[in-house]
Write an enzyme that holds these catalytic residues in place. Structure first.
Site, PDB file in Angstrom:
ATOM      1  N   ASN A  90       0.713  -1.237  -0.056  1.00 45.62           N
ATOM      2  CA  ASN A  90      -0.099   0.053  -0.050  1.00 45.62           C
ATOM      3  C   ASN A  90       0.890   1.469   0.023  1.00 45.62           C
ATOM      4  O   ASN A  90       0.260   2.461  -0.409  1.00 45.62           O
ATOM      5  CB  ASN A  90      -1.009   0.024   1.066  1.00 45.62           C
ATOM      6  CG  ASN A  90      -1.741   1.355   1.258  1.00 45.62           C
ATOM      7  OD1 ASN A  90      -2.532   1.563   0.617  1.00 45.62           O
ATOM      8  ND2 ASN A  90      -1.159   2.004   2.320  1.00 45.62           N
ATOM      9  N   TYR A 154       2.866   9.133 -11.240  1.00 46.82           N
ATOM     10  CA  TYR A 154       1.976   8.506 -10.419  1.00 46.82           C
ATOM     11  C   TYR A 154       1.223   7.551 -11.368  1.00 46.82           C
ATOM     12  O   TYR A 154       0.981   6.281 -11.060  1.00 46.82           O
ATOM     13  CB  TYR A 154       1.289   9.732  -9.518  1.00 46.82           C
ATOM     14  CG  TYR A 154       0.338   8.995  -8.692  1.00 46.82           C
ATOM     15  CD1 TYR A 154       0.601   8.351  -7.478  1.00 46.82           C
ATOM     16  CD2 TYR A 154      -0.978   8.908  -8.925  1.00 46.82           C
ATOM     17  CE1 TYR A 154      -0.094   7.761  -6.719  1.00 46.82           C
ATOM     18  CE2 TYR A 154      -1.883   8.107  -7.972  1.00 46.82           C
ATOM     19  CZ  TYR A 154      -1.428   7.864  -6.996  1.00 46.82           C
ATOM     20  OH  TYR A 154      -2.304   7.093  -5.793  1.00 46.82           O
ATOM     21  N   LYS A 158       0.971   3.587 -11.316  1.00 43.15           N
ATOM     22  CA  LYS A 158      -0.095   2.598 -10.772  1.00 43.15           C
ATOM     23  C   LYS A 158      -0.726   1.839 -12.016  1.00 43.15           C
ATOM     24  O   LYS A 158      -1.182   0.429 -11.836  1.00 43.15           O
ATOM     25  CB  LYS A 158      -1.365   3.624 -10.450  1.00 43.15           C
ATOM     26  CG  LYS A 158      -0.863   4.408  -9.176  1.00 43.15           C
ATOM     27  CD  LYS A 158      -0.642   3.319  -7.839  1.00 43.15           C
ATOM     28  CE  LYS A 158      -0.608   4.208  -6.678  1.00 43.15           C
ATOM     29  NZ  LYS A 158      -0.155   3.325  -5.513  1.00 43.15           N
TER      30      LYS A 158
HETATM   31  P1  NAD Z   1      -0.632   8.694   2.946  1.00 39.49           P
HETATM   32  O1  NAD Z   1       0.512   9.795   2.453  1.00 39.49           O
HETATM   33  O2  NAD Z   1      -1.437   9.140   3.957  1.00 39.49           O
HETATM   34  O3  NAD Z   1       0.237   7.351   3.331  1.00 39.49           O
HETATM   35  C1  NAD Z   1       1.452   6.925   2.584  1.00 39.49           C
HETATM   36  C2  NAD Z   1       1.707   5.704   3.457  1.00 39.49           C
HETATM   37  O4  NAD Z   1       2.967   5.260   2.596  1.00 39.49           O
HETATM   38  C3  NAD Z   1       2.233   6.134   4.723  1.00 39.49           C
HETATM   39  O5  NAD Z   1       2.115   5.028   5.516  1.00 39.49           O
HETATM   40  C4  NAD Z   1       3.986   6.409   4.705  1.00 39.49           C
HETATM   41  O6  NAD Z   1       4.587   5.586   5.660  1.00 39.49           O
HETATM   42  C5  NAD Z   1       4.048   5.461   3.308  1.00 39.49           C
HETATM   43  N1  NAD Z   1       5.349   5.823   2.605  1.00 39.49           N
HETATM   44  C6  NAD Z   1       5.454   7.055   2.034  1.00 39.49           C
HETATM   45  N2  NAD Z   1       6.894   7.125   1.403  1.00 39.49           N
HETATM   46  C7  NAD Z   1       7.423   5.803   1.796  1.00 39.49           C
HETATM   47  C8  NAD Z   1       8.549   5.384   1.854  1.00 39.49           C
HETATM   48  N3  NAD Z   1       9.559   6.084   1.018  1.00 39.49           N
HETATM   49  N4  NAD Z   1       9.059   4.218   2.010  1.00 39.49           N
HETATM   50  C9  NAD Z   1       7.991   3.457   2.933  1.00 39.49           C
HETATM   51  N5  NAD Z   1       6.852   3.894   3.113  1.00 39.49           N
HETATM   52  C10 NAD Z   1       6.409   5.121   2.682  1.00 39.49           C
HETATM   53  O7  NAD Z   1      -1.265   8.082   1.520  1.00 39.49           O
HETATM   54  P2  NAD Z   1      -2.860   7.488   1.533  1.00 39.49           P
HETATM   55  O8  NAD Z   1      -3.730   8.235   0.591  1.00 39.49           O
HETATM   56  O9  NAD Z   1      -3.027   6.696   2.346  1.00 39.49           O
HETATM   57  O10 NAD Z   1      -2.052   6.232   0.250  1.00 39.49           O
HETATM   58  C11 NAD Z   1      -1.862   4.868   0.223  1.00 39.49           C
HETATM   59  C12 NAD Z   1      -2.203   4.294  -0.808  1.00 39.49           C
HETATM   60  O11 NAD Z   1      -3.263   4.386  -1.618  1.00 39.49           O
HETATM   61  C13 NAD Z   1      -1.072   4.810  -1.814  1.00 39.49           C
HETATM   62  O12 NAD Z   1      -0.401   3.672  -2.581  1.00 39.49           O
HETATM   63  C14 NAD Z   1      -1.751   5.717  -2.716  1.00 39.49           C
HETATM   64  O13 NAD Z   1      -1.136   5.982  -4.241  1.00 39.49           O
HETATM   65  C15 NAD Z   1      -2.934   5.049  -3.004  1.00 39.49           C
HETATM   66  N6  NAD Z   1      -4.233   5.954  -3.223  1.00 39.49           N
HETATM   67  C16 NAD Z   1      -4.466   7.122  -2.536  1.00 39.49           C
HETATM   68  C17 NAD Z   1      -5.573   7.758  -3.082  1.00 39.49           C
HETATM   69  C18 NAD Z   1      -6.227   8.956  -2.139  1.00 39.49           C
HETATM   70  O14 NAD Z   1      -6.759   9.662  -2.704  1.00 39.49           O
HETATM   71  N7  NAD Z   1      -5.852   9.202  -0.902  1.00 39.49           N
HETATM   72  C19 NAD Z   1      -6.342   7.385  -4.315  1.00 39.49           C
HETATM   73  C20 NAD Z   1      -5.863   6.257  -4.953  1.00 39.49           C
HETATM   74  C21 NAD Z   1      -4.808   5.600  -4.375  1.00 39.49           C
END
Ligand code: NAD
Length: 246
Positions: A90, A154, A158
């Site tokens: 994730n 990005y 994905k």
């Molecule tokens: P967030 O920024 O709140 O959390 C990101 C997580 O990734 C954190 O736990 C962080 O510790 C970890 N992380 C970041 N950089 C890192 C690194 N270099 N090494 C290890 N861990 C690392 O983001 P989120 O919105 O909860 O996103 C989680 C996932 O969902 C991601 O893959 C994101 O692409 C995907 N996503 C998010 C959304 C959205 O709208 N929030 C939409 C589609 C997909």
């Protein structure tokens, strides 16, 4: 739904990942939580232990794109948890620069975490699930299907995660390892909180359900795919996006 299962969740310290970890713990799994730093991983686990005193919860902070670091962390997790049934890839990073300003180092950074780390962790997990079966669930994104108007690394990363999901489902099926992805739409986390209102409002207006997703909406899909309820589902990319299609 996950009683007795052992899971590793990368990017489990906040946002969608933290919701997945909480959902898994609520449903009886023991979980190793990977964060990017020791302090954030340990802080998240401390809080979770208060809420779920009966579950085994570990804090890990490997460099996810370094195979040796991931091997060491997964060895530790498997030893402490007593095996591995579920890996959630994730952790993710977004950057929105236009192509004309896109720094190559930034492109590499996004691909390194969003794609390369998924390969490294999937490989490490599959080795440990080969005899027992298991499942791998990757966090994709709605933009993997539709692209986005800036920040090309990005959606490209994905899109590649979807490809990795489909291919690994075929390769690992004979070992009873299921591989799926969840493709969230705009979800209410830190990643979205940094976006200006004028970016979010037109997006919400185009979502048929007229709201952004909550981390729990997304975590429920992970719970289903990780559970035995999804025993014949592999190679799927499940949208959790309120039918947003742009
Ligand atoms: P967030 O920024 O709140 O959390 C990101 C997580 O990734 C954190 O736990 C962080 O510790 C970890 N992380 C970041 N950089 C890192 C690194 N270099 N090494 C290890 N861990 C690392 O983001 P989120 O919105 O909860 O996103 C989680 C996932 O969902 C991601 O893959 C994101 O692409 C995907 N996503 C998010 C959304 C959205 O709208 N929030 C939409 C589609 C997909």
């Amino acid at each position: 739904m996950l009683k007795g299962k052992k899971a590793i969740v990368t990017g489990g310290t906040r946002g969608i990942g933290l919701a997945i970890v909480s959902k898994f713990l609520e449903n009886g799994a023991d979980v190793a939580v990977c964060g990017s730093r020791k302090e954030t991983a340990e802080r998240a686990v401390e809080q979770l232990k208060i809420k779920f005193p009966d579950r085994k919860i570990l804090a890990l902070y490997p460099d996810l794109s370094d195979p040796a670091s991931v091997e060491e962390a997964f060895d530790f997790a498997c030893k402490e948890l007593g095996g591995l049934d579920v890996l959630v890839n994730n952790a993710g990073l977004s950057a929105r620069a236009s192509l004309f300003d896109y720094d190559y180092a930034e492109f590499e950074k996004v691909v390194n975490l969003n794609l390369n780390a998924v390969f490294v962790c999937a490989q490490a997990a599959a080795k440990r699930m080969k005899e027992t079966g298991g499942c791998i669930i990757n966090t994709s994104s709605m933009v993997s299907k539709y692209g986005q108007p800036a920040g090309v690394a990005y959606p490209a990363s994905k899109f590649a995660v979807n490809g990795l999901t489909l291919s690994l489902a075929r390769e690992l099926g004979p070992y009873n390892i299921r591989v799926n992805a969840v493709a969230p739409g705009v979800t209410n986390t830190d990643m979205v909180a940094v976006l200006p209102k004028e970016v979010i409002a037109p997006i919400v207006a185009q979502i048929p359900l007229r709201r952004v997703g909550e981390p729990e909406d997304v975590a429920n899909a992970f719970l289903f795919l990780a559970s035995d309820m999804a025993s014949y589902i592999t190679g799927a990319v499940l949208p959790v996006d309120g039918a947003a299609r742009s």
